[in-house]
Design a protein around this motif. Structure first.
Motif, PDB file in Angstrom:
ATOM      1  N   MET A 158       0.828  -1.225  -0.026  1.00 41.14           N
ATOM      2  CA  MET A 158      -0.094  -0.044  -0.092  1.00 41.14           C
ATOM      3  C   MET A 158       0.934   1.254   0.066  1.00 41.14           C
ATOM      4  O   MET A 158       0.323   2.387  -0.265  1.00 41.14           O
ATOM      5  N   ALA A 159       2.028   1.082   0.275  1.00 39.91           N
ATOM      6  CA  ALA A 159       2.916   2.309   0.402  1.00 39.91           C
ATOM      7  C   ALA A 159       3.659   2.422  -0.842  1.00 39.91           C
ATOM      8  O   ALA A 159       3.875   3.423  -1.486  1.00 39.91           O
ATOM      9  N   PHE A 160       3.910   1.192  -1.705  1.00 42.80           N
ATOM     10  CA  PHE A 160       4.764   1.411  -2.590  1.00 42.80           C
ATOM     11  C   PHE A 160       3.729   1.422  -3.963  1.00 42.80           C
ATOM     12  O   PHE A 160       2.489   1.488  -3.884  1.00 42.80           O
ATOM     13  N   GLY A 161       4.467   1.680  -5.135  1.00 47.46           N
ATOM     14  CA  GLY A 161       3.599   1.614  -6.618  1.00 47.46           C
ATOM     15  C   GLY A 161       2.910   3.064  -6.840  1.00 47.46           C
ATOM     16  O   GLY A 161       1.978   3.089  -7.688  1.00 47.46           O
ATOM     17  N   LEU A 162       3.508   4.038  -5.965  1.00 50.86           N
ATOM     18  CA  LEU A 162       2.821   5.356  -6.034  1.00 50.86           C
ATOM     19  C   LEU A 162       3.544   6.013  -7.448  1.00 50.86           C
ATOM     20  O   LEU A 162       2.799   6.998  -7.959  1.00 50.86           O
ATOM     21  N   GLU A 163       4.463   5.795  -7.726  1.00 57.69           N
ATOM     22  CA  GLU A 163       5.087   6.087  -9.133  1.00 57.69           C
ATOM     23  C   GLU A 163       4.023   6.460 -10.440  1.00 57.69           C
ATOM     24  O   GLU A 163       4.402   7.156 -11.181  1.00 57.69           O
ATOM     25  N   VAL A 175      -9.561  13.250  -8.686  1.00 56.41           N
ATOM     26  CA  VAL A 175     -10.220  12.335  -8.004  1.00 56.41           C
ATOM     27  C   VAL A 175     -10.432  11.035  -9.052  1.00 56.41           C
ATOM     28  O   VAL A 175     -10.312   9.923  -8.438  1.00 56.41           O
ATOM     29  N   GLY A 176     -10.712  11.052 -10.128  1.00 55.61           N
ATOM     30  CA  GLY A 176     -10.587  10.235 -11.183  1.00 55.61           C
ATOM     31  C   GLY A 176      -9.191   9.343 -11.162  1.00 55.61           C
ATOM     32  O   GLY A 176      -9.205   8.078 -11.187  1.00 55.61           O
ATOM     33  N   ARG A 177      -8.248  10.058 -11.050  1.00 52.89           N
ATOM     34  CA  ARG A 177      -6.808   9.343 -10.885  1.00 52.89           C
ATOM     35  C   ARG A 177      -6.567   8.661  -9.590  1.00 52.89           C
ATOM     36  O   ARG A 177      -6.150   7.446  -9.622  1.00 52.89           O
ATOM     37  N   SER A 178      -7.262   9.089  -8.469  1.00 52.02           N
ATOM     38  CA  SER A 178      -7.093   8.356  -7.338  1.00 52.02           C
ATOM     39  C   SER A 178      -8.065   7.408  -7.386  1.00 52.02           C
ATOM     40  O   SER A 178      -7.683   6.007  -6.709  1.00 52.02           O
ATOM     41  N   ALA A 179      -9.265   7.369  -7.820  1.00 55.16           N
ATOM     42  CA  ALA A 179     -10.214   5.897  -7.930  1.00 55.16           C
ATOM     43  C   ALA A 179      -9.491   5.112  -8.703  1.00 55.16           C
ATOM     44  O   ALA A 179      -9.745   3.761  -8.143  1.00 55.16           O
ATOM     45  N   ALA A 180      -8.941   5.419  -9.796  1.00 52.64           N
ATOM     46  CA  ALA A 180      -8.197   4.390 -10.525  1.00 52.64           C
ATOM     47  C   ALA A 180      -6.910   3.483  -9.826  1.00 52.64           C
ATOM     48  O   ALA A 180      -6.947   2.367  -9.678  1.00 52.64           O
ATOM     49  N   ASP A 181      -6.648   4.263  -9.023  1.00 58.46           N
ATOM     50  CA  ASP A 181      -5.233   3.762  -8.214  1.00 58.46           C
ATOM     51  C   ASP A 181      -5.882   2.946  -7.099  1.00 58.46           C
ATOM     52  O   ASP A 181      -5.393   1.895  -6.748  1.00 58.46           O
ATOM     53  N   MET A 182      -7.178   3.365  -6.543  1.00 59.20           N
ATOM     54  CA  MET A 182      -7.370   2.625  -5.210  1.00 59.20           C
ATOM     55  C   MET A 182      -8.007   1.105  -6.026  1.00 59.20           C
ATOM     56  O   MET A 182      -8.036   0.124  -5.302  1.00 59.20           O
ATOM     57  N   MET A 214      -1.554   7.668   1.452  1.00 59.52           N
ATOM     58  CA  MET A 214      -0.406   7.664   0.652  1.00 59.52           C
ATOM     59  C   MET A 214      -0.555   8.448  -0.767  1.00 59.52           C
ATOM     60  O   MET A 214       0.574   9.103  -1.214  1.00 59.52           O
ATOM     61  N   LEU A 215      -1.639   7.798  -1.072  1.00 54.61           N
ATOM     62  CA  LEU A 215      -1.862   8.356  -2.518  1.00 54.61           C
ATOM     63  C   LEU A 215      -1.745   9.815  -2.719  1.00 54.61           C
ATOM     64  O   LEU A 215      -1.285  10.526  -3.503  1.00 54.61           O
TER      65      LEU A 215
END
Length: 253
Positions: A68-73, A103-110, A152-153
């Motif tokens: 959950m901490a990694f993969g933010l790049e 919000v769209g970017r964060s929703a896809a990431d989740m 983190m996102l």
């Protein structure tokens, strides 16, 4: 107004999901990388000094928190790429709710984070890991993991807006590694030097990992960390969510 904002955010979410079809390799890499770390630390590196019971049972909940901490790049690069190419400026010139892009970017990431949890728990089950808590405890642990990811996102989104260019992301994302490895995800703080163990115990991710172990009934579990695992991410969100939205709102049209 709320319905309009939700519609715009869903449109931006579908835009991000469409990228998965055009760039499936990146999605696969993001899902496979945590599995590689799990296998490496579980079988090649070893570890678990001071851990009572099977180290794998201690490691997997920690790896779930670490994932959950990694993969933010990926999110950070997508945000900076849109900034660098002027895509955000074009969106802001449209009758669109302010912040719908974020919000769209964060929703896809989740959604991708949920997929990562499914893959990693599936691999863990294949390796013999079992959850000893009930369904409610399992769902509570998943909720804590996703809450930490959400916090983190938005830290990552804010840093991406500050960086502004994709080439700056590599320098910024280095900050994620100390948060991940200076935690109890892979080893007990008691097995570390005193000062380092203190730092590890204060790491917000350590509270999430410990609370998840408690809910899963895994080795290294300590009661009383669920509250901290909720408060820390909410505190981070209270700081970085408005910072990201404000930074986005100040971008030139």
């Amino acid at each position: 107004m709320t319905a309009h904002a939700l519609t715009d955010s869903w449109t931006m979410t579908r835009r991000e999901l469409a990228r998965w079809g055009r760039q499936p390799v990146q999605l696969v890499v993001n899902l496979v990388f945590p599995v590689m770390l799990l296998l490496m630390f579980g079988y090649l590196v070893g570890g678990g000094r001071g851990v009572g019971g099977e180290y794998r049972d201690y490691l997997i909940p920690g790896m779930l928190a670490l994932t959950m901490a990694f993969g933010l790049e990926g999110t950070m690069i997508a945000v900076t790429r849109d900034l660098d190419k002027g895509v955000v400026d074009r969106f802001r010139s449209m009758p669109m709710a302010n912040g719908a892009v974020l919000v769209g970017r964060s929703a896809a990431d989740m959604l991708q984070s949920v997929m990562a949890l499914v893959v990693l728990t599936g691999v863990g089950a294949a390796l013999g890991w079992r959850v000893h808590g009930g369904p409610a405890a399992f769902l509570g642990a998943v909720g804590l993991l996703l809450l930490f990811r959400f916090a983190m996102l938005w830290i990552g989104i804010h840093l991406a807006l500050v960086a502004g260019k994709p080439e700056m992301v590599q320098a910024v994302q280095i900050l994620v590694w100390p948060v991940g490895f200076l935690s109890n995800a892979l080893a007990l703080p008691d097995s570390m030097p005193g000062w380092l163990g203190t730092v590890v115990e204060w790491n917000p991710m350590s509270h999430t990992a410990t609370a998840v172990r408690d809910l899963f009934g895994s080795p290294g579990a300590e009661p009383g960390h669920v509250g901290a695992a909720i408060v820390w991410p909410l505190a981070l969100l209270a700081v970085f969510f408005p910072l990201a939205v404000r930074r986005f709102g100040r971008l030139s049209r």
